[in-house]
Design an enzyme around this catalytic site. Structure first.
Site, PDB file in Angstrom:
ATOM      1  N   LYS A 126       5.241   1.997   8.950  1.00  0.00           N
ATOM      2  CA  LYS A 126       3.646   2.603   9.235  1.00  0.00           C
ATOM      3  C   LYS A 126       2.718   1.565   9.276  1.00  0.00           C
ATOM      4  O   LYS A 126       2.051   1.939  10.236  1.00  0.00           O
ATOM      5  CB  LYS A 126       3.744   3.934   8.356  1.00  0.00           C
ATOM      6  CG  LYS A 126       2.582   4.752   8.989  1.00  0.00           C
ATOM      7  CD  LYS A 126       2.410   5.995   8.252  1.00  0.00           C
ATOM      8  CE  LYS A 126       3.636   7.121   8.707  1.00  0.00           C
ATOM      9  NZ  LYS A 126       3.142   8.263   7.912  1.00  0.00           N
ATOM     10  N   LYS A 177       0.887  -1.099   0.040  1.00  0.00           N
ATOM     11  CA  LYS A 177       0.030  -0.090  -0.029  1.00  0.00           C
ATOM     12  C   LYS A 177       0.881   1.338  -0.069  1.00  0.00           C
ATOM     13  O   LYS A 177       1.808   1.201   0.875  1.00  0.00           O
ATOM     14  CB  LYS A 177      -0.784  -0.082   1.285  1.00  0.00           C
ATOM     15  CG  LYS A 177      -1.942   1.248   1.276  1.00  0.00           C
ATOM     16  CD  LYS A 177      -2.985   0.893   0.528  1.00  0.00           C
ATOM     17  CE  LYS A 177      -3.994   2.143   0.670  1.00  0.00           C
ATOM     18  NZ  LYS A 177      -3.592   3.219  -0.094  1.00  0.00           N
ATOM     19  N   LYS A 212       5.440   2.249  -2.859  1.00  0.00           N
ATOM     20  CA  LYS A 212       5.413   3.883  -3.334  1.00  0.00           C
ATOM     21  C   LYS A 212       5.772   3.839  -4.861  1.00  0.00           C
ATOM     22  O   LYS A 212       6.367   3.124  -5.101  1.00  0.00           O
ATOM     23  CB  LYS A 212       6.537   4.679  -2.764  1.00  0.00           C
ATOM     24  CG  LYS A 212       5.728   6.181  -2.131  1.00  0.00           C
ATOM     25  CD  LYS A 212       5.147   6.281  -1.024  1.00  0.00           C
ATOM     26  CE  LYS A 212       4.810   7.666  -0.724  1.00  0.00           C
ATOM     27  NZ  LYS A 212       3.953   7.614   0.432  1.00  0.00           N
ATOM     28  N   THR A 215      -5.656  12.427   8.771  1.00  0.00           N
ATOM     29  CA  THR A 215      -4.227  12.616   9.193  1.00  0.00           C
ATOM     30  C   THR A 215      -4.238  13.470  10.694  1.00  0.00           C
ATOM     31  O   THR A 215      -3.649  13.014  11.392  1.00  0.00           O
ATOM     32  CB  THR A 215      -3.246  12.950   8.357  1.00  0.00           C
ATOM     33  OG1 THR A 215      -3.108  12.286   7.129  1.00  0.00           O
ATOM     34  CG2 THR A 215      -1.924  13.229   8.724  1.00  0.00           C
ATOM     35  N   SER A 237      -7.340   4.798   4.771  1.00  0.00           N
ATOM     36  CA  SER A 237      -7.220   4.220   3.585  1.00  0.00           C
ATOM     37  C   SER A 237      -7.434   2.730   3.790  1.00  0.00           C
ATOM     38  O   SER A 237      -8.021   2.145   2.803  1.00  0.00           O
ATOM     39  CB  SER A 237      -5.726   4.467   3.262  1.00  0.00           C
ATOM     40  OG  SER A 237      -5.960   5.768   2.544  1.00  0.00           O
TER      41      SER A 237
END
Length: 424
Positions: free
Chosen positions: A103, A79, A115, A199, A358
């Site tokens: 994370k 992800k 990424k 966030t 997400s």
């Protein structure tokens, strides 16, 4: 190798990479990790580069370069965001994908890290060109992404509209409805409630847990927020609505201060009208440097990296610092603050709320059962609270920083998954 990663600095996110990689080197020694464990964590599982032509508005064809890195998938499909930047490199994306792996493990969601992006300057592209570039990129990588392979999301210079182009192109290729291929979509096309400010909200939940541990009542402290962009303004708004006193905020033009507290709703309206928070009525204009030195109790750096460093760290008087920005405090300054018993909540924990929601969006897409806002809020609070508890416990038991504790917890989770799979 890790040593080579440290030299790559391109942005605030890159500086976050540098700080974490520096901490990782000492962590490897602390955990007495084997050569096999280090090697497994030190390189991505898969990374690739694609080249593709796009017809521009001028009628000429231009070649573009795209990358995607899928770092570790021991805990689930990878992800991570897609960013567009003229200086993007696959080596840099490897660093960011590693941090996404960390994370996701930290907040215990079943994803690995990824990424990707395109080497492009979005300011030089028309809307039509941007769409054609996006769709061409997805055609090139479509075989390597999917709801159970790799799920993209927005990142630097990409947004919900670009995610919809990705979704639409992927569905045309697969000839089936696949909303779970990407997150960060508008709610109307399968996005999740709360995603736009997740966030900030995740950070607020972490802050509330920290104050409970310290047995501090929110009425005893005021809050200063450096950075009044999307993340900072939402954090200030949420805290204000929860009854916190926000004594100072700032943006790129400067800041404002009122020791009795600011009306954040009116500050947001003022910035919308004027373009900045400065000159807000019944407040004193201050600089971005001055906001860091306020006797505010709680400081939230939500702007740029390296705002607190050796030169100004002794001016900081906050008792709790919540890093919503990427790497707002240098490693040297971080250690000096920790030595003064400042509770420093690291960015990899404080700003993890985005990837958590997400994950919720992905769940909702797969089940086609879309949650009301209250359910998203409750589950986000639960995830962030649990992650904080785990990290804080390690921090106390081993007398280490929260950054070290967060990295240790994440690494151990990833390695445990690799052992279960028989890879170690």
């Amino acid at each position: 190798m890790i040593h080579n990663k440290i030299e790559r600095i391109h942005s605030d996110s890159a500086i976050t990479c540098k700080l974490c990689m520096q901490e990782m080197e000492t962590l490897y020694e602390h955990l007495a990790m084997s050569r096999e464990e280090i090697d497994l964590l030190d390189v991505p599982k898969r990374s690739f580069t694609v080249h593709f032509p796009v017809r521009m508005d001028s009628g000429k064809v231009k070649m573009f370069i795209g990358h995607r890195v899928q770092y570790n998938d021991a805990r689930g499909p990878t992800k991570g965001g897609i960013r567009y930047h003229p200086e993007l490199t696959v080596e840099y994306l490897q660093d960011l994908a590693f941090l996404m792996s960390i994370k996701c493990a930290l907040v215990d969601i079943p994803f690995g890290g990824a990424k990707g992006g395109i080497v492009a300057n979005t300011k030089e592209l028309s809307r039509g060109e941007l769409e054609r570039v996006t769709r061409a990129y997805i055609r090139e990588i479509a075989d390597y992404i999917g709801p159970f392979k790799d799920i993209p999301a927005p990142d630097v210079y990409t947004d919900g509209q670009i995610m919809i182009w990705i979704l639409d192109e992927f569905e045309k290729i697969r000839r089936e409805h696949t909303p779970s291929i990407v997150t960060g979509k508008p709610v109307e096309l399968g996005g999740s409630h709360v995603r736009k400010y997740s966030t900030s909200l995740g950070g607020v939940f972490i802050l509330e847990e920290a104050l409970k541990k310290l047995e501090i009542d929110k009425s005893e402290l005021c809050v200063a927020v450096q950075g009044f962009g999307k993340v900072g303004s939402n954090a200030a708004r949420i805290l204000y609505e929860k009854g916190f006193t926000i004594c100072a905020v700032s943006d790129s033009a400067g800041g404002i201060f009122n020791e009795d507290g600011l009306n954040i709703t009116e500050v947001i309206d003022h910035k919308t009208r004027t373009g900045s928070v400065i000159d807000f009525p019944e407040s004193q204009n201050i600089t971005n440097e001055q906001i860091l030195a306020l006797d505010c109790g709680i400081l939230i750096p939500a702007a740029l990296s390296n705002q607190i460093k050796r030169e100004n760290v002794n001016d900081v008087r906050a008792k709790v610092i919540l890093e919503l920005a990427n790497a707002p405090i240098t490693m040297e300054a971080s250690r000096m603050l920790i030595d003064r018993d400042v509770l420093l909540i690291p960015d990899i924990l404080a700003n993890a709320g985005g990837v958590v929601v997400s994950y919720f969006e992905w769940i909702q897409n797969l089940s086609q059962d879309y949650w009301e806002e209250e359910k998203v809020l409750e589950r986000l609070r639960e995830k962030m609270k649990t992650a904080f508890e785990k990290v804080y416990t390690i921090c106390l038991e081993q007398n280490c920083s929260m950054r070290r504790a967060a990295l240790q917890f994440s690494v151990e989770r990833i390695l445990y998954a690799e052992r279960l799979r028989g890879n170690l």
